[in-house]
Design a protein around this motif. Structure first.
Motif, short mmCIF file in Angstrom:
data_model
loop_
_atom_site.label_atom_id
_atom_site.label_comp_id
_atom_site.label_asym_id
_atom_site.label_seq_id
_atom_site.Cartn_x
_atom_site.Cartn_y
_atom_site.Cartn_z
N GLU A 142 -12.98 3.90 -0.21
CA GLU A 142 -11.98 4.21 0.80
C GLU A 142 -10.68 3.51 0.43
O GLU A 142 -10.70 2.36 -0.02
CB GLU A 142 -12.46 3.77 2.18
CG GLU A 142 -13.66 4.55 2.68
CD GLU A 142 -14.00 4.21 4.13
OE1 GLU A 142 -13.08 3.78 4.86
OE2 GLU A 142 -15.16 4.37 4.51
N HIS A 143 -9.56 4.18 0.64
CA HIS A 143 -8.30 3.60 0.20
C HIS A 143 -7.14 4.10 1.04
O HIS A 143 -7.23 5.13 1.72
CB HIS A 143 -8.05 3.95 -1.27
CG HIS A 143 -7.98 5.43 -1.54
ND1 HIS A 143 -9.12 6.19 -1.75
CD2 HIS A 143 -6.94 6.29 -1.61
CE1 HIS A 143 -8.79 7.44 -1.96
NE2 HIS A 143 -7.45 7.54 -1.87
N ARG A 144 -6.04 3.37 0.97
CA ARG A 144 -4.78 3.76 1.59
C ARG A 144 -3.66 3.12 0.79
O ARG A 144 -3.86 2.06 0.18
CB ARG A 144 -4.70 3.31 3.06
CG ARG A 144 -4.90 1.82 3.27
CD ARG A 144 -4.74 1.40 4.71
NE ARG A 144 -3.33 1.32 5.09
CZ ARG A 144 -2.91 0.75 6.23
NH1 ARG A 144 -3.79 0.26 7.09
NH2 ARG A 144 -1.63 0.70 6.51
N VAL A 145 -2.51 3.76 0.76
CA VAL A 145 -1.37 3.19 0.05
C VAL A 145 -0.92 1.92 0.77
O VAL A 145 -0.76 1.90 2.00
CB VAL A 145 -0.20 4.20 -0.01
CG1 VAL A 145 1.04 3.54 -0.61
CG2 VAL A 145 -0.59 5.41 -0.85
N PHE A 146 -0.77 0.86 0.01
CA PHE A 146 -0.31 -0.40 0.57
C PHE A 146 1.20 -0.58 0.38
O PHE A 146 1.91 -0.94 1.31
CB PHE A 146 -1.04 -1.57 -0.08
CG PHE A 146 -0.56 -2.92 0.40
CD1 PHE A 146 -0.84 -3.36 1.68
CD2 PHE A 146 0.18 -3.76 -0.44
CE1 PHE A 146 -0.40 -4.59 2.14
CE2 PHE A 146 0.63 -4.99 -0.01
CZ PHE A 146 0.34 -5.42 1.29
N LYS B 3 2.97 1.46 -7.48
CA LYS B 3 2.20 1.81 -6.28
C LYS B 3 0.93 0.96 -6.23
O LYS B 3 0.24 0.80 -7.23
CB LYS B 3 1.84 3.29 -6.26
CG LYS B 3 1.11 3.73 -4.99
CD LYS B 3 0.78 5.21 -5.01
CE LYS B 3 2.02 6.05 -4.81
NZ LYS B 3 1.69 7.49 -4.67
N ASP C 258 -2.21 1.63 -8.96
CA ASP C 258 -2.59 3.04 -8.81
C ASP C 258 -3.29 3.62 -10.01
O ASP C 258 -3.72 4.78 -9.95
CB ASP C 258 -1.36 3.88 -8.44
CG ASP C 258 -0.31 3.88 -9.54
OD1 ASP C 258 -0.33 2.99 -10.40
OD2 ASP C 258 0.56 4.78 -9.51
N TYR D 118 -2.68 0.08 -3.86
CA TYR D 118 -3.60 0.59 -2.85
C TYR D 118 -4.42 -0.54 -2.22
O TYR D 118 -4.77 -1.52 -2.90
CB TYR D 118 -4.57 1.59 -3.46
CG TYR D 118 -3.97 2.96 -3.74
CD1 TYR D 118 -3.93 3.94 -2.76
CD2 TYR D 118 -3.46 3.24 -5.00
CE1 TYR D 118 -3.39 5.19 -3.03
CE2 TYR D 118 -2.91 4.49 -5.28
CZ TYR D 118 -2.87 5.45 -4.28
OH TYR D 118 -2.33 6.69 -4.56
#
Length: 324
Positions: free
Chosen positions: A156-160, A265, A148, A267
């Motif tokens: 473009e991203h999202r929490v993995f 965290k 993180d 991503y």
């Protein structure tokens, strides 16, 4: 000279006769003979000698066929590539990952992905989170996994995942007698720390400072796997995700829960303004499945139970590598 004439010539050479070539191409034998005659006229040299009703390749025909065969091999590859793109959206996929998952979770996901897509070529690169971002933003890689601290602008991203920190230490370390490691336990202890820019380290420092604990930082490293390697070598203890310890536990590395909770965290990164192919979606699904399997079988959970004497699992484990 037309492509259809070359296709007929190739079929005759492969099958050995005009009649078999006609069957392969689903045309009449006179159509095959006419196409060969037209090709010979266009080339200005004979491709076959007609011997007792059979077509026997001339030396010139053999030489010409060597190049024709190469071109048809290339066309076959193009057809295969087109079929892969039609069915899967692409014929290859490229993934980059931070080291924490690069030696554990991602290889398992790739195995699952290949079970479904055995013919797809995969490029896999382990790099720092900043490098992972650049590889994805530049369009060179289909997706990436990064910590993180990475700059999320323009990607473009999202929490993995949000994996909880555990304490790792060499075998026989005094802290290995404890079921749970707390900030006070680390005060003055030789400590292997993550790089200063790592946000997980900043969160750890906040917890340690609040408790008035000051570990003795002896080594800094940007890679969580290196924390485990240095801890196993007896350099010091460290805080990292339980998933990173895979492969080190079998060699004797000790791992214990750390409280209060501190999280790493991670991503998933994707190229900007790009539609995700079927292959990318399937690889993401494999990564999520590997993540969830790791959550269900957290090595720190088993070690913490063993240290506390809990054989039946009644103690609530404090190190679940939870995901959100």
């Amino acid at each position: 000279m037309h492509h259809r004439q070359l296709e007929v010539f190739n079929a005759v050479m492969v099958s050995g006769s005009a009649s078999r070539a006609a069957e392969l191409l689903q045309v009449t034998q006179p159509a095959v003979s006419r196409a060969i005659a037209d090709l010979e006229e266009a080339l200005s040299f004979p491709l076959f000698n007609r011997i007792r009703g059979r077509l026997v390749p001339t030396p010139e025909g053999q030489l010409f066929y060597a190049d024709v065969r190469t071109s048809f091999v290339g066309l076959d590859r193009l057809r295969m590539s087109a079929a892969r793109i039609r069915d899967f959206g692409a014929g290859s996929i490229r993934i980059a990952s931070l080291a924490a998952y690069g030696n554990t979770l991602v290889p398992r996901a790739i195995r699952t992905f290949r079970d479904k897509h055995p013919e797809i070529a995969i490029t896999f690169q382990i790099a720092s989170s900043a490098q992972v971002r650049e590889l994805v933003v530049n369009g060179n890689f289909s997706l990436g996994l990064a910590a993180d601290e990475v700059d999320l602008s323009g990607v473009e991203h999202r929490v993995f995942s949000t994996g909880r920190a555990s304490c790792v230490m060499p075998p026989g370390h005094p802290l290995a007698t404890k079921a749970v490691i707390r900030p006070a336990d680390l005060d003055g202890v030789p400590f292997v720390a993550l790089a200063p820019e790592d946000r997980a380290r900043a969160r750890m420092n906040a917890v340690l400072d609040a408790a008035g604990a000051r570990p003795n930082v002896v080594v800094e490293t940007p890679f969580a796997a290196t924390v485990c390697a240095l801890a196993l070598a007896g350099v010091g203890v460290g805080l990292t995700q339980a998933v990173t310890a895979e492969g080190f536990l079998e060699r004797g590395l000790e791992i214990r829960p750390f409280e209060p909770e501190v999280y790493f965290k991670t991503y998933l990164l994707f190229p900007p303004d790009t539609q995700r192919s079927i292959l990318v979606k399937d690889l993401v699904a494999a990564l999520l499945a590997a993540r969830d399997r790791g959550t269900a079988d957290n090595p720190a959970r088993h070690r913490s139970r063993a240290a506390s004497g809990d054989k039946g699992g009644s103690q609530r484990p404090a190190t679940s590598t939870r995901t959100r």
